[in-house]
Design an enzyme around this catalytic site. Structure first.
Site, mmCIF file in Angstrom:
data_model
loop_
_atom_site.group_PDB
_atom_site.id
_atom_site.type_symbol
_atom_site.label_atom_id
_atom_site.label_comp_id
_atom_site.label_asym_id
_atom_site.label_seq_id
_atom_site.Cartn_x
_atom_site.Cartn_y
_atom_site.Cartn_z
ATOM 1 N N THR A 85 0.797 -1.230 0.000
ATOM 2 C CA THR A 85 0.000 0.000 0.000
ATOM 3 C C THR A 85 0.833 1.286 0.000
ATOM 4 O O THR A 85 0.555 2.215 -0.756
ATOM 5 C CB THR A 85 -0.927 0.001 1.233
ATOM 6 O OG1 THR A 85 -1.845 -1.080 1.074
ATOM 7 C CG2 THR A 85 -1.696 1.298 1.368
ATOM 8 N N ASN A 106 5.684 -1.111 3.196
ATOM 9 C CA ASN A 106 4.872 -0.531 4.279
ATOM 10 C C ASN A 106 5.739 -0.314 5.521
ATOM 11 O O ASN A 106 5.580 0.669 6.234
ATOM 12 C CB ASN A 106 3.711 -1.456 4.639
ATOM 13 C CG ASN A 106 2.562 -1.357 3.649
ATOM 14 O OD1 ASN A 106 2.525 -0.447 2.824
ATOM 15 N ND2 ASN A 106 1.644 -2.297 3.720
ATOM 16 N N LYS A 167 -6.936 5.165 5.107
ATOM 17 C CA LYS A 167 -5.677 4.836 5.791
ATOM 18 C C LYS A 167 -4.756 6.043 5.836
ATOM 19 O O LYS A 167 -4.665 6.786 4.850
ATOM 20 C CB LYS A 167 -4.941 3.731 5.018
ATOM 21 C CG LYS A 167 -5.644 2.410 4.960
ATOM 22 C CD LYS A 167 -4.771 1.399 4.212
ATOM 23 C CE LYS A 167 -5.511 0.088 4.016
ATOM 24 N NZ LYS A 167 -4.723 -0.862 3.214
ATOM 25 N N ASP A 168 -3.993 6.161 6.903
ATOM 26 C CA ASP A 168 -3.057 7.275 7.009
ATOM 27 C C ASP A 168 -2.034 7.260 5.875
ATOM 28 O O ASP A 168 -1.725 8.296 5.280
ATOM 29 C CB ASP A 168 -2.381 7.320 8.400
ATOM 30 C CG ASP A 168 -1.631 6.048 8.790
ATOM 31 O OD1 ASP A 168 -1.495 5.130 7.969
ATOM 32 O OD2 ASP A 168 -1.161 5.997 9.954
ATOM 33 N N ARG A 169 -1.481 6.084 5.569
ATOM 34 C CA ARG A 169 -0.429 6.050 4.552
ATOM 35 C C ARG A 169 -0.946 6.451 3.166
ATOM 36 O O ARG A 169 -0.201 6.997 2.361
ATOM 37 C CB ARG A 169 0.286 4.706 4.504
ATOM 38 C CG ARG A 169 -0.577 3.467 4.367
ATOM 39 C CD ARG A 169 0.314 2.217 4.563
ATOM 40 N NE ARG A 169 -0.396 0.953 4.447
ATOM 41 C CZ ARG A 169 -1.037 0.364 5.472
ATOM 42 N NH1 ARG A 169 -1.096 0.947 6.639
ATOM 43 N NH2 ARG A 169 -1.630 -0.810 5.295
ATOM 44 N N ASP A 296 -9.557 -3.107 0.023
ATOM 45 C CA ASP A 296 -8.377 -3.801 0.547
ATOM 46 C C ASP A 296 -8.699 -4.568 1.829
ATOM 47 O O ASP A 296 -8.342 -5.739 1.970
ATOM 48 C CB ASP A 296 -7.268 -2.791 0.816
ATOM 49 C CG ASP A 296 -5.982 -3.455 1.293
ATOM 50 O OD1 ASP A 296 -5.350 -4.157 0.477
ATOM 51 O OD2 ASP A 296 -5.618 -3.294 2.466
ATOM 52 N N HIS A 300 -8.423 -8.673 2.134
ATOM 53 C CA HIS A 300 -7.611 -9.390 3.126
ATOM 54 C C HIS A 300 -8.465 -10.279 4.030
ATOM 55 O O HIS A 300 -8.050 -11.357 4.415
ATOM 56 C CB HIS A 300 -6.867 -8.390 4.024
ATOM 57 C CG HIS A 300 -5.708 -7.726 3.353
ATOM 58 N ND1 HIS A 300 -4.658 -8.426 2.812
ATOM 59 C CD2 HIS A 300 -5.429 -6.411 3.135
ATOM 60 C CE1 HIS A 300 -3.782 -7.581 2.297
ATOM 61 N NE2 HIS A 300 -4.225 -6.347 2.469
ATOM 62 N N ASP A 341 -3.360 1.125 -5.611
ATOM 63 C CA ASP A 341 -1.989 1.090 -5.091
ATOM 64 C C ASP A 341 -1.298 -0.241 -5.355
ATOM 65 O O ASP A 341 -0.082 -0.346 -5.275
ATOM 66 C CB ASP A 341 -2.005 1.408 -3.585
ATOM 67 C CG ASP A 341 -2.926 0.483 -2.801
ATOM 68 O OD1 ASP A 341 -3.862 -0.103 -3.401
ATOM 69 O OD2 ASP A 341 -2.715 0.351 -1.588
ATOM 70 N N HIS A 342 -2.066 -1.262 -5.673
ATOM 71 C CA HIS A 342 -1.553 -2.600 -5.999
ATOM 72 C C HIS A 342 -2.748 -3.452 -6.364
ATOM 73 O O HIS A 342 -3.889 -3.020 -6.183
ATOM 74 C CB HIS A 342 -0.796 -3.226 -4.822
ATOM 75 C CG HIS A 342 -1.566 -3.165 -3.534
ATOM 76 N ND1 HIS A 342 -2.649 -3.977 -3.271
ATOM 77 C CD2 HIS A 342 -1.457 -2.346 -2.467
ATOM 78 C CE1 HIS A 342 -3.155 -3.676 -2.099
ATOM 79 N NE2 HIS A 342 -2.466 -2.669 -1.583
HETATM 80 ZN ZN ZN Z 1 -3.129 -1.318 -0.310
#
Ligand code: ZN
Length: 554
Positions: A85, A106, A167-169, A296, A300, A341-342
């Site tokens: 991510t 990550n 998400k923060d990232r 995402d 998962h 992102d992927h």
């Molecule tokens: Zn991701």
């Protein structure tokens, strides 16, 4: 759902301001070819090219608009090996691969770090006292290059740069350090930002609306017709997945977070921010990046091929449709880019039911802990963790206190063990990757070492890079399963993502050849006539004009 949330948020023109920015005069309406007034950059976390294409004939909302009217690159590439991510989001608005953004994973290891925890999260400042990679201070400090918003702000400081995400990232890597507003879903209390950033009234209002949503139960979503064939249970460890509808109790935050409800909330936040900050209504072009994380979490937790992901794509399509309709109603001239992102990979247990009997989970012997113990026994170097790593694939780091002779011994033993393992595709040493030139040419035909080079940073990358074979899921089988499926491999399931552009008036075309997500930034920059030095980035401008004309020409 988004319509209701937006309605709740936008009831009154008395909504408090998100930022105190004076209104600029409107742009002249007569210019022949004008830059769009707002860039809307959307990342759908784990929206693989496979997921995009699987449901393409069923789109009826925002994804229908983008695929039927937009410029469609069904074979975009997050071209690097570390398909996670943080690296993925770092490529989308910088024009740069992780080797240049510095966001190689990550999490990576800094065995020389001052603090006790040597693991470093990509979006933290590990120099903050009292922090660890679990209890961190969010920060963009590791991102080495400017984002598009950052470049736009340098060219014109009046530019409004906003980033919101699950998400923060995602929010941090797309917004960059100079964004005006960076918000992400921080927990049951709603959206948060950096430490020390006060919550503006609009965000407080968003969080109130979210609290109200959360306090209501969700009876679950109806199963769309295209999802009916997916509706059968699959067992993985102690988990059974494949038949979910996202029903949850009142107050169940985890159930809310791992469901289409989360993306609806983030899109409502984005729509409210656009309206409240009058983005797209200024003299200059503004930019908002939106990270939609639910796909995402769902991938998962439930895998990518059950009712859960099918419902999620359907809901995402509808919520995006409502979001774009909202922007249209406000009369905004905006350009959209949507990518991921992927990619992703379904759980082996369901793959095996669907004509892929060779699908397997990674051997526990390949986890860094097991590997470290095995190498200690082989080399007789006992009493320390010899090998550090984030999981049973990716970067591996050797202990720093080894003597040169010990290190040579450990490296040789590790390479021998890994290269003899039937699930290992290859292991590269740091020196091998460093000696490889930065790749060019079609991303669909790169060698593995070129992919590795694209996410290599000499200071942050490991001493070894372990790549598993295709059809090996990097989550081992265990009695109690956490995630059942993941991405992160160098294979096309995880590298390929859709890249879709849309602006009112652009003529649709589709280009099936491979392009890269790093091409997005220079493409958008050209639309707003923002010069970008070619040698500062890895991507190239894509001409979005079908037929004659070139959106890349100055
Ligand atoms: Zn991701």
């Amino acid at each position: 759902m988004l319509k209701n949330i937006v309605a709740a948020l936008l009831l009154a023109s008395s909504l408090p301001a998100l930022a105190q920015t004076p209104a600029a005069p409107p742009a002249p309406a007569t210019a022949p070819v004008t830059p769009p007034k707002l860039i809307v950059a959307i990342s759908v976390d784990q929206f693989s090219a496979d997921l995009f294409s699987e449901y393409r004939q069923y789109y009826s909302g925002g994804l229908k608009r983008l695929t039927e009217q937009g410029i469609v690159f069904p074979r975009g590439y997050q071209s690097h090996a570390a398909t996670e991510t943080c690296p993925g989001h770092s490529t989308i608005l910088t024009g740069s691969r992780p080797s240049r953004t510095g966001i190689i994973a990550n999490s990576w290891f800094d065995l020389g770090a001052a603090r006790a925890d040597k693991s470093v999260y990509c979006a933290e400042d590990e120099t903050q006292p009292g922090t660890s990679s679990d209890n961190y201070q969010a920060s963009p400090v590791h991102l080495k290059v400017p984002t598009l918003g950052g470049r736009m702000k340098i060219a014109n400081p009046a530019t409004r740069v906003v980033s919101v995400a699950g998400k923060d990232r995602a929010a941090i890597m797309m917004g960059g350090p100079t964004a005006d507003q960076v918000w992400w879903l921080g927990g049951p209390k709603g959206y948060v930002s950096y430490k020390g950033v006060a919550t503006p009234p609009l965000v407080a209002k968003v969080n109130d609306v979210m609290a109200q949503r959360l306090a209501e139960p969700n009876p679950g979503f109806e199963l769309p017709p295209q999802c009916m064939a997916k509706d059968f249970p699959v067992k993985a460890g102690d988990r059974t997945v494949g038949t979910g509808r996202f029903a949850r109790e009142a107050g169940d935050y985890k159930g809310f977070r791992i469901s289409p409800e989360q993306d609806a909330m983030t899109l409502a936040f984005a729509a409210a921010a656009i309206e409240n900050m009058a983005l797209g209504k200024q003299a200059q072009t503004d930019i908002i990046s939106i990270g939609l994380s639910a796909t995402d979490y769902i991938g998962h937790t439930y895998g990518t091929e059950g009712t859960e992901s099918c419902i999620q794509v359907d809901r995402l399509d509808r919520e995006l449709g409502a979001f774009f309709d909202r922007l249209d109603k406000d009369g905004l001239d905006y350009v959209v880019v949507l990518t991921a992102d992927h990619g992703g990979h379904d759980l082996p247990e369901r793959h095996r039911l669907n004509a892929m009997p060779m699908e397997q989970r990674v051997d526990k012997a390949l986890t860094p802990k097991a590997l470290s113990a095995a190498i200690a026994e082989k080399t007789g170097i006992l009493g320390k963790t010899l090998i550090w790593g984030d999981g049973p694939a990716g970067d591996l780091y050797f202990d720093r206190s080894l003597t040169a002779a010990q290190r040579t011994k450990v490296e040789a033993a590790t390479l021998a063990l890994l290269r003899a393992h039937p699930q290992v595709q290859t292991v590269f040493t740091k020196a091998e990757i460093a000696a490889t030139p930065s790749p060019s040419g079609p991303p669909e035909s790169w060698l593995l070492i070129q992919e590795a080079r694209a996410s290599f940073d000499p200071r942050r990358s490991g001493d070894l890079l372990l790549l598993l074979k295709p059809r090996v899921m990097s989550i081992p089988e265990q009695a109690v399963m956490g995630s059942v499926a993941t991405h992160g491999s160098p294979w096309d399931t995880d590298r390929r993502v859709p890249i879709l552009f849309w602006r009112k008036g652009l003529t649709h075309f589709e280009q099936p050849l491979g392009i890269e997500t790093v091409d997005i930034m220079p493409t958008l920059a050209a639309l707003i006539k923002l010069p970008v030095q070619k040698d500062e980035i890895d991507g190239r401008c894509l001409d979005l004009i079908a037929g004659d004309g070139d959106s890349c020409a100055n």
